[in-house]
Design a protein around this motif. Sequence first.
Motif, PDB file in Angstrom:
ATOM      1  N   ARG A 121     -15.498  -8.910   2.147  1.00 21.24           N
ATOM      2  CA  ARG A 121     -14.440  -9.790   2.652  1.00 21.24           C
ATOM      3  C   ARG A 121     -13.374  -9.924   1.575  1.00 21.24           C
ATOM      4  O   ARG A 121     -13.689 -10.029   0.404  1.00 21.24           O
ATOM      5  CB  ARG A 121     -14.997 -11.166   2.992  1.00 21.24           C
ATOM      6  CG  ARG A 121     -16.029 -11.143   4.079  1.00 21.24           C
ATOM      7  CD  ARG A 121     -16.626 -12.530   4.300  1.00 21.24           C
ATOM      8  NE  ARG A 121     -17.726 -12.481   5.227  1.00 21.24           N
ATOM      9  CZ  ARG A 121     -17.594 -12.516   6.544  1.00 21.24           C
ATOM     10  NH1 ARG A 121     -16.400 -12.615   7.070  1.00 21.24           N
ATOM     11  NH2 ARG A 121     -18.642 -12.455   7.331  1.00 21.24           N
ATOM     12  N   LEU A 122     -12.123  -9.943   2.013  1.00 20.80           N
ATOM     13  CA  LEU A 122     -11.040 -10.107   1.059  1.00 20.80           C
ATOM     14  C   LEU A 122      -9.851 -10.768   1.731  1.00 20.80           C
ATOM     15  O   LEU A 122      -9.680 -10.693   2.944  1.00 20.80           O
ATOM     16  CB  LEU A 122     -10.620  -8.768   0.453  1.00 20.80           C
ATOM     17  CG  LEU A 122     -10.131  -7.682   1.408  1.00 20.80           C
ATOM     18  CD1 LEU A 122      -8.619  -7.570   1.353  1.00 20.80           C
ATOM     19  CD2 LEU A 122     -10.760  -6.367   1.001  1.00 20.80           C
ATOM     20  N   THR A 123      -9.059 -11.440   0.928  1.00 21.11           N
ATOM     21  CA  THR A 123      -7.801 -12.028   1.373  1.00 21.11           C
ATOM     22  C   THR A 123      -6.758 -11.625   0.350  1.00 21.11           C
ATOM     23  O   THR A 123      -6.939 -11.870  -0.839  1.00 21.11           O
ATOM     24  CB  THR A 123      -7.897 -13.561   1.464  1.00 21.11           C
ATOM     25  OG1 THR A 123      -8.936 -13.911   2.386  1.00 21.11           O
ATOM     26  CG2 THR A 123      -6.586 -14.153   1.950  1.00 21.11           C
ATOM     27  N   GLY A 124      -5.691 -10.971   0.830  1.00 18.85           N
ATOM     28  CA  GLY A 124      -4.662 -10.525  -0.092  1.00 18.85           C
ATOM     29  C   GLY A 124      -3.361 -10.224   0.617  1.00 18.85           C
ATOM     30  O   GLY A 124      -3.312 -10.096   1.843  1.00 18.85           O
ATOM     31  N   ARG A 125      -2.313 -10.101  -0.180  1.00 23.25           N
ATOM     32  CA  ARG A 125      -0.986  -9.778   0.346  1.00 23.25           C
ATOM     33  C   ARG A 125      -0.909  -8.279   0.585  1.00 23.25           C
ATOM     34  O   ARG A 125      -1.327  -7.482  -0.254  1.00 23.25           O
ATOM     35  CB  ARG A 125       0.085 -10.229  -0.646  1.00 23.25           C
ATOM     36  CG  ARG A 125       1.496 -10.146  -0.106  1.00 23.25           C
ATOM     37  CD  ARG A 125       2.501 -10.757  -1.068  1.00 23.25           C
ATOM     38  NE  ARG A 125       2.392 -10.244  -2.418  1.00 23.25           N
ATOM     39  CZ  ARG A 125       2.954  -9.103  -2.829  1.00 23.25           C
ATOM     40  NH1 ARG A 125       3.658  -8.375  -1.997  1.00 23.25           N
ATOM     41  NH2 ARG A 125       2.804  -8.711  -4.070  1.00 23.25           N
ATOM     42  N   ILE A 126      -0.389  -7.883   1.741  1.00 26.70           N
ATOM     43  CA  ILE A 126      -0.217  -6.474   2.074  1.00 26.70           C
ATOM     44  C   ILE A 126       0.941  -5.952   1.228  1.00 26.70           C
ATOM     45  O   ILE A 126       2.069  -6.414   1.356  1.00 26.70           O
ATOM     46  CB  ILE A 126       0.079  -6.272   3.574  1.00 26.70           C
ATOM     47  CG1 ILE A 126      -1.026  -6.905   4.428  1.00 26.70           C
ATOM     48  CG2 ILE A 126       0.252  -4.796   3.900  1.00 26.70           C
ATOM     49  CD1 ILE A 126      -0.655  -7.076   5.898  1.00 26.70           C
ATOM     50  N   VAL A 127       0.652  -4.992   0.343  1.00 27.12           N
ATOM     51  CA  VAL A 127       1.652  -4.463  -0.575  1.00 27.12           C
ATOM     52  C   VAL A 127       2.281  -3.189  -0.023  1.00 27.12           C
ATOM     53  O   VAL A 127       3.489  -3.012  -0.067  1.00 27.12           O
ATOM     54  CB  VAL A 127       1.026  -4.183  -1.962  1.00 27.12           C
ATOM     55  CG1 VAL A 127       2.031  -3.540  -2.893  1.00 27.12           C
ATOM     56  CG2 VAL A 127       0.474  -5.449  -2.559  1.00 27.12           C
ATOM     57  N   SER A 128       1.441  -2.283   0.494  1.00 25.32           N
ATOM     58  CA  SER A 128       1.972  -1.025   1.021  1.00 25.32           C
ATOM     59  C   SER A 128       0.970  -0.403   1.987  1.00 25.32           C
ATOM     60  O   SER A 128      -0.223  -0.695   1.952  1.00 25.32           O
ATOM     61  CB  SER A 128       2.284  -0.039  -0.111  1.00 25.32           C
ATOM     62  OG  SER A 128       1.088   0.354  -0.759  1.00 25.32           O
ATOM     63  N   VAL A 129       1.508   0.462   2.845  1.00 24.28           N
ATOM     64  CA  VAL A 129       0.679   1.227   3.769  1.00 24.28           C
ATOM     65  C   VAL A 129       1.148   2.668   3.650  1.00 24.28           C
ATOM     66  O   VAL A 129       2.310   2.977   3.885  1.00 24.28           O
ATOM     67  CB  VAL A 129       0.816   0.722   5.226  1.00 24.28           C
ATOM     68  CG1 VAL A 129      -0.040   1.552   6.161  1.00 24.28           C
ATOM     69  CG2 VAL A 129       0.451  -0.751   5.313  1.00 24.28           C
ATOM     70  N   ASP A 130       0.234   3.528   3.235  1.00 26.51           N
ATOM     71  CA  ASP A 130       0.537   4.942   3.075  1.00 26.51           C
ATOM     72  C   ASP A 130      -0.435   5.715   3.950  1.00 26.51           C
ATOM     73  O   ASP A 130      -1.623   5.820   3.628  1.00 26.51           O
ATOM     74  CB  ASP A 130       0.393   5.341   1.610  1.00 26.51           C
ATOM     75  CG  ASP A 130       0.749   6.807   1.357  1.00 26.51           C
ATOM     76  OD1 ASP A 130       1.538   7.367   2.138  1.00 26.51           O
ATOM     77  OD2 ASP A 130       0.233   7.374   0.377  1.00 26.51           O
ATOM     78  N   ASP A 131       0.084   6.215   5.084  1.00 26.63           N
ATOM     79  CA  ASP A 131      -0.729   6.909   6.082  1.00 26.63           C
ATOM     80  C   ASP A 131      -1.812   5.943   6.577  1.00 26.63           C
ATOM     81  O   ASP A 131      -1.514   4.983   7.240  1.00 26.63           O
ATOM     82  CB  ASP A 131      -1.290   8.204   5.503  1.00 26.63           C
ATOM     83  CG  ASP A 131      -1.803   9.151   6.578  1.00 26.63           C
ATOM     84  OD1 ASP A 131      -1.321   9.059   7.727  1.00 26.63           O
ATOM     85  OD2 ASP A 131      -2.691   9.972   6.283  1.00 26.63           O
ATOM     86  N   GLU A 132      -3.060   6.159   6.231  1.00 27.00           N
ATOM     87  CA  GLU A 132      -4.148   5.282   6.677  1.00 27.00           C
ATOM     88  C   GLU A 132      -4.719   4.449   5.526  1.00 27.00           C
ATOM     89  O   GLU A 132      -5.789   3.873   5.646  1.00 27.00           O
ATOM     90  CB  GLU A 132      -5.262   6.112   7.326  1.00 27.00           C
ATOM     91  CG  GLU A 132      -4.867   6.743   8.660  1.00 27.00           C
ATOM     92  CD  GLU A 132      -4.609   5.697   9.749  1.00 27.00           C
ATOM     93  OE1 GLU A 132      -5.456   4.806   9.944  1.00 27.00           O
ATOM     94  OE2 GLU A 132      -3.560   5.783  10.397  1.00 27.00           O
ATOM     95  N   ARG A 133      -4.011   4.405   4.401  1.00 24.08           N
ATOM     96  CA  ARG A 133      -4.451   3.631   3.236  1.00 24.08           C
ATOM     97  C   ARG A 133      -3.593   2.387   3.101  1.00 24.08           C
ATOM     98  O   ARG A 133      -2.375   2.468   3.041  1.00 24.08           O
ATOM     99  CB  ARG A 133      -4.368   4.468   1.971  1.00 24.08           C
ATOM    100  CG  ARG A 133      -5.285   5.657   1.996  1.00 24.08           C
ATOM    101  CD  ARG A 133      -5.336   6.310   0.616  1.00 24.08           C
ATOM    102  NE  ARG A 133      -6.285   7.393   0.589  1.00 24.08           N
ATOM    103  CZ  ARG A 133      -7.597   7.257   0.495  1.00 24.08           C
ATOM    104  NH1 ARG A 133      -8.122   6.067   0.418  1.00 24.08           N
ATOM    105  NH2 ARG A 133      -8.401   8.299   0.472  1.00 24.08           N
TER     106      ARG A 133
END
Length: 192
Positions: A121-133
């Motif tokens: 489980r984690l809670t964090g700010r979405i920094v980037s999306v590269d393809d499926e990562r």
Amino acid sequence: MADNATRIIELLKPTVEALGLELLGAEYLPNPGSALLRLYIDRPGSEGDAVGPGVTIEDCEAVSREVSAQLDVEDPITSHYTLEVSSPGIDRPLFSAAQFARFNGETAKVVLKLPQNGRRRLTGRIVSVDDERITFDIDGQPFEVVADNIEKARLVPDWVALGLAPAKDEASGRDARPGKSGAKKRSDGPAA
């Protein structure tokens, strides 16, 4: 996401789109005796903005009617089930890397299928999306997750920005609203 939910989304997506709406995703929760199929719909391009029209009750009813008829014909769920059609709500669920990309900079709460770096489980700010990562910022550290390893995810509402929670004073951590000291009131006796 379960294979059954994926098949159901592929089956129902054209029907929902024909109504001028977007099928964000589905949750299929099998239970002994009765399953639950919950569909999340949205108006294309709304992304939770208060400016554009959101999903209405009438939209949910129309999707429910059309989808029920299609499910009766196609019969992808063999057991008894309950169908729910819902807007994404303020704590919007995220089902794909593209949906994470739409909300870059927002905070998400995520449950992983398999533990990664000792975390499930984690809670964090979405920094980037590269393809499926998808890369999250967790306490100042980058944490990268492959979209296929995400069991479920939801945005974490910013209650302060929405005006639904008091702002905190950065120095003291107390309520920063004028006239609010954050101190508890003293009681001199039992409550009446």
